[in-house]
Motif scaffolding. Structure first.
Motif, PDB file in Angstrom:
ATOM      1  N   ASP A 305     -72.023 -19.297   9.073  1.00 32.95           N
ATOM      2  CA  ASP A 305     -70.688 -19.653   9.552  1.00 32.95           C
ATOM      3  C   ASP A 305     -70.770 -20.989  10.292  1.00 32.95           C
ATOM      4  N   GLU A 307     -68.611 -22.600  11.945  1.00 34.62           N
ATOM      5  CA  GLU A 307     -67.809 -22.688  13.167  1.00 34.62           C
ATOM      6  C   GLU A 307     -68.390 -21.868  14.317  1.00 34.62           C
ATOM      7  N   ALA A 308     -69.313 -20.974  14.030  1.00 35.13           N
ATOM      8  CA  ALA A 308     -69.844 -20.085  15.067  1.00 35.13           C
ATOM      9  C   ALA A 308     -70.885 -20.814  15.925  1.00 35.13           C
ATOM     10  N   ARG A 312     -74.481 -16.833  12.568  1.00 34.64           N
ATOM     11  CA  ARG A 312     -73.709 -15.674  12.145  1.00 34.64           C
ATOM     12  C   ARG A 312     -73.359 -15.800  10.664  1.00 34.64           C
ATOM     13  N   HIS A 313     -73.252 -14.645   9.980  1.00 34.89           N
ATOM     14  CA  HIS A 313     -72.799 -14.635   8.594  1.00 34.89           C
ATOM     15  C   HIS A 313     -71.301 -14.925   8.543  1.00 34.89           C
ATOM     16  N   HIS A 314     -70.897 -15.811   7.644  1.00 35.34           N
ATOM     17  CA  HIS A 314     -69.467 -16.077   7.439  1.00 35.34           C
ATOM     18  C   HIS A 314     -68.899 -14.970   6.557  1.00 35.34           C
ATOM     19  N   SER A 316     -66.300 -14.568   4.512  1.00 32.17           N
ATOM     20  CA  SER A 316     -65.914 -14.903   3.139  1.00 32.17           C
ATOM     21  C   SER A 316     -67.124 -15.255   2.282  1.00 32.17           C
TER      22      SER A 316
END
Length: 329
Positions: A305, A307-308, A312-314, A316
Motif C-alpha cells: 500500500d 499510502e500506508a 501493509r497489503h493494499h 485492491s
C-alpha cells in the motif's frame, strides 16, 4: 480419487480465511469485494484465533473471563460493507489514565453482548447485523486457550505475548488446555470450503494458531480445498527474526499440518526510509527469490500500500492477486 474441480474467481465460491490480528483483517478487507458483489458472491467465512493475552483484550480476559475480543472486533470492522460512524465507534479507544484507558469500545461491546446472550457466536452475529457486514465470522474455539511454545534451547514461552518474543525456529507449539474443542461452525465451514486462505500476520500466534486444533487440521484435509498462504511483507523482531519464506512454510507444515498449494508474495520494494525504520527494529522484507519454495509455487505481485505509513497489503492489489492466483492453480 478424482481431482477437485477447477476454481474460477467469478464463481460463488465458499472461501474460508484463517488468522488473527491485523493480518486477517487485511485479508478480509481484500476479500469483501467478492463477498459483497451483486452477482454470485463468494460465501466468505473468517475463523479467528482467540489466544490473545495482551492489551485491552488481555485485560478483559483476565478481569472478566471469556474470550479476548480484540481480534474478533478488528475483523468485524474489516467486514463492514461501507465505512461508517458505527465502524469508527467500534475501533474507538479510550484515552487518559483511568480504568478504561486503552480499552477499545468495540471490545467492550462484544464482551457485553456475549454476557447478555451467553453465547459468543450470537454476540458476533448481532453486532454484525448492526454494522452491516459481509461474510461470517467465528472464533476458532469458545474455550479460553493459551498459546505455548518451546524453542530449540528448551526455553518455554507461555502466552501469545511471550511467544511473540520467542527465538525461532521453534521445537514445539501448542495450545493449553490440550483438549480444547473447536467451534462446530468453524469445522463445518472448513469441511465445505472450496478455498482456504491463510492470512498474513504473526506466524506462530496468528497464522498457525488456529491450526493447532487437530479437528481444524483434519477438516482442511477432508475438504481437499486448495490452501493459499498470503505471505507477510516483513519479518518480525523476535517471532520470525531471521526466518526466510522457506522457514515460514516449514513452520506451517510442521505445526499446522496443512499442505499449502500456493503462496502469494510481495514483489514491491519498500521505500528506503520505511525499510531503514524496519531494519532499526530488526525487521527485514520477506522476499521470494525463486518461483518455487519447498516445491510450492510462489506467485509474486505488487502488494504494498503506497499510502500506508507502515508496510501493509493494499486491499485492491491483494484482491487482484488472489483472483489471478486462482486462475493458475
Amino acid at each position: 480419487m478424482p481431482s477437485p474441480p477447477a476454481l474460477h474467481a467469478d464463481q460463488p465460491l465458499k472461501v474460508v480465511a484463517l488468522g488473527g490480528g491485523t493480518g486477517l483483517a487485511a485479508l478480509l478487507r481484500a476479500l469483501k469485494r467478492e463477498a459483497g458483489r451483486s452477482r454470485e458472491p463468494w460465501r466468505l467465512t473468517g475463523i479467528v484465533t482467540v489466544s490473545d493475552n495482551g492489551g485491552s483484550s488481555g485485560r478483559l480476559r483476565d478481569e472478566l473471563g471469556g474470550l479476548p475480543p480484540g481480534d474478533l472486533r478488528n475483523c468485524l470492522a474489516a467486514l463492514t460493507l461501507e465505512d461508517s460512524a458505527l465502524s469508527d465507534l467500534l475501533n474507538y479507544r479510550f484515552k487518559g489514565e483511568g480504568s478504561l484507558a486503552g480499552h477499545s469500545l468495540g471490545n467492550l461491546m462484544l464482551w457485553a453482548l456475549a454476557d447478555l446472550t451467553g453465547d459468543w457466536v450470537r454476540a458476533i452475529r448481532q453486532l454484525s447485523s448492526v454494522l452491516v457486514t459481509v461474510g461470517r465470522l467465528f472464533p476458532s474455539t469458545i474455550m479460553p486457550v493459551t498459546l505455548c511454545a518451546e524453542d530449540l534451547a528448551g526455553v518455554r514461552y507461555v502466552g501469545e505475548t511471550a511467544v511473540g518474543s520467542c527465538r525461532p525456529p521453534l521445537a514445539r507449539l501448542w495450545l493449553e488446555p490440550r483438549g480444547a474443542e473447536p467451534l462446530p461452525e468453524a469445522v463445518l465451514a472448513l469441511l465445505r470450503a472450496d478455498l482456504v486462505i491463510l492470512s498474513p500476520g504473526s506466524l506462530y500466534s496468528s497464522t498457525i494458531s488456529n491450526l493447532l486444533l487437530p479437528e481444524l487440521q483434519e477438516a482442511v484435509a477432508i475438504s481437499r480445498a486448495p490452501v493459499l498462504y498470503v505471505a507477510n511483507l516483513m519479518t518480525e523482531p523476535g517471532e520470525t527474526a531471521g526466518l526466510d519464506l522457506e522457514g515460514h512454510l516449514s513452520a506451517i507444515s510442521a505445526f499446522g499440518r496443512v499442505q499449502v498449494s500456493a503462496v502469494i508474495a510481495n514483489a514491491d520494494p519498500l521505500p528506503p526510509d520505511m525499510l531503514a525504520r524496519y531494519r532499526e527494529e530488526g525487521g527485514e522484507p520477506l522476499i521470494a527469490s525463486g518461483d518455487r519454495v519447498l516445491d510450492i509455487p510462489i506467485h509474486r505481485f505488487p502488494l504494498l500500500d503506497p499510502e500506508a505509513p507502515l508496510a501493509r497489503h493494499h486491499p485492491s492489489l491483494l484482491n487482484q492477486a488472489i483472483r489471478e492466483t486462482l486462475t493458475r492453480l
